[in-house]
Write an enzyme that holds these catalytic residues in place. Structure first.
Site, PDB file in Angstrom:
ATOM      1  N   LYS A   1       0.852  -1.199   0.000  1.00 12.34           N
ATOM      2  CA  LYS A   1       0.000   0.000   0.000  1.00 12.34           C
ATOM      3  C   LYS A   1       0.885   1.245   0.000  1.00 12.34           C
ATOM      4  O   LYS A   1       1.753   1.404   0.869  1.00 12.34           O
ATOM      5  CB  LYS A   1      -0.889   0.009   1.245  1.00 12.34           C
TER       6      LYS A   1
HETATM    7  O1  G3P Z   1      -6.809   1.231   5.961  1.00 16.93           O
HETATM    8  C1  G3P Z   1      -7.469   2.370   5.579  1.00 16.93           C
HETATM    9  C2  G3P Z   1      -8.877   2.471   6.035  1.00 16.93           C
HETATM   10  O2  G3P Z   1      -9.425   1.215   6.135  1.00 16.93           O
HETATM   11  C3  G3P Z   1      -9.056   3.274   7.276  1.00 16.93           C
HETATM   12  O3  G3P Z   1     -10.286   3.046   7.846  1.00 16.93           O
HETATM   13  O4  G3P Z   1     -11.906   3.227   9.664  1.00 16.93           O
HETATM   14  O5  G3P Z   1      -9.617   4.206   9.957  1.00 16.93           O
HETATM   15  O6  G3P Z   1     -11.242   5.270   8.424  1.00 16.93           O
HETATM   16  P1  G3P Z   1     -10.782   3.997   9.042  1.00 16.93           P
END
Ligand code: G3P
Length: 227
Positions: A86
């Site tokens: 990533k």
């Molecule tokens: O890995 C990136 C994404 O899944 C982040 O999610 O829930 O931290 O906004 P969140």
């Protein structure tokens, strides 16, 4: 649509793999830091559990292209060649993606808030692009609309890059993208459990079991009922 777990807690990953049809795991630095452990130890354990064929995404930390490329090499060395690296969709990130594409290292363009970030990642050779649905919503924009727009752009231009939608707060958001033919979604354990966390479902099953037990006795099942 592929379904991945956005978490690094191995107990949770094991539990969800046991129950649901899961295609892989995604992590980010914040998710890894929640474990309080060495990141590579955790990542290696996850890889060992899910197997080398499963989709697995791990993120670089360096902010310049040269450092991102070194991070990518370390990730692939520790977790296997099929691992998706990533890379944030910023200028240095696109530079790193272009270079890694030439080496045959798989990348996922991440931290996507705008459709043009995804467009540039696709052109830079990323296999996946990860729009942050809920975080976009929290900024007052429409994360679902952004993901659909990215999908339209990829289709219109015949780009092979897929969407790995991320940052969900509920199953409705995932459903919207599932209906639109998005390639993959990665969801936190609580959101995944929420797909079927519905009192109407459990209530209907309780009625079936109670009705069966009326005739066959308490605790009876098809295997134990008198034949
Ligand atoms: O890995 C990136 C994404 O899944 C982040 O999610 O829930 O931290 O906004 P969140």
């Amino acid at each position: 649509m592929k379904l991945l777990i956005d978490d690094a807690n191995l107990d949770e990953i094991r539990r969800l793999y046991d129950l649901y049809p899961i295609d892989g795991v995604t992590t980010n630095p914040s998710i890894l830091s929640k474990t309080g452990r060495n990141p590579f130890e955790v990542l290696r354990e996850i890889r060992a559990f899910i197997g080398k064929e499963a989709d697995f995404h791990a993120q670089v930390i360096a902010k310049d292209a040269a450092g991102m490329i070194e991070d990518a090499h370390a990730i692939v060395k520790e977790l296997g060649e099929g691992t998706y690296v990533k890379i944030p969709c910023v200028p240095e990130g696109f530079k790193a993606m272009k270079s890694l594409k030439k080496e045959g290292i798989l990348t996922t363009g991440t931290t996507i808030y705008t459709s043009m970030q995804a467009y540039l990642a696709a052109k830079s050779g990323a296999s996946y692009t990860a729009p942050y649905i809920n975080r976009i919503d929290n900024m007052g924009y429409d994360g679902i609309r952004v993901a659909k727009e990215i999908q339209d752009i990829f289709e219109m231009h015949g780009m092979e890059t897929q969407i790995l939608a991320a940052s969900f707060k509920n199953s409705q958001q995932v459903l919207e993208l599932c209906k639109y033919g998005i390639g993959a979604s990665t969801v936190a354990p609580a959101v995944l459990d929420g797909f079927v966390n519905n009192i109407a479902i459990t209530g209907a099953i309780d009625v079936f079991v109670n009705d069966f037990e009326k005739i066959n006795g308490e605790g009876a099942t098809m295997s134990t009922a008198k034949k």
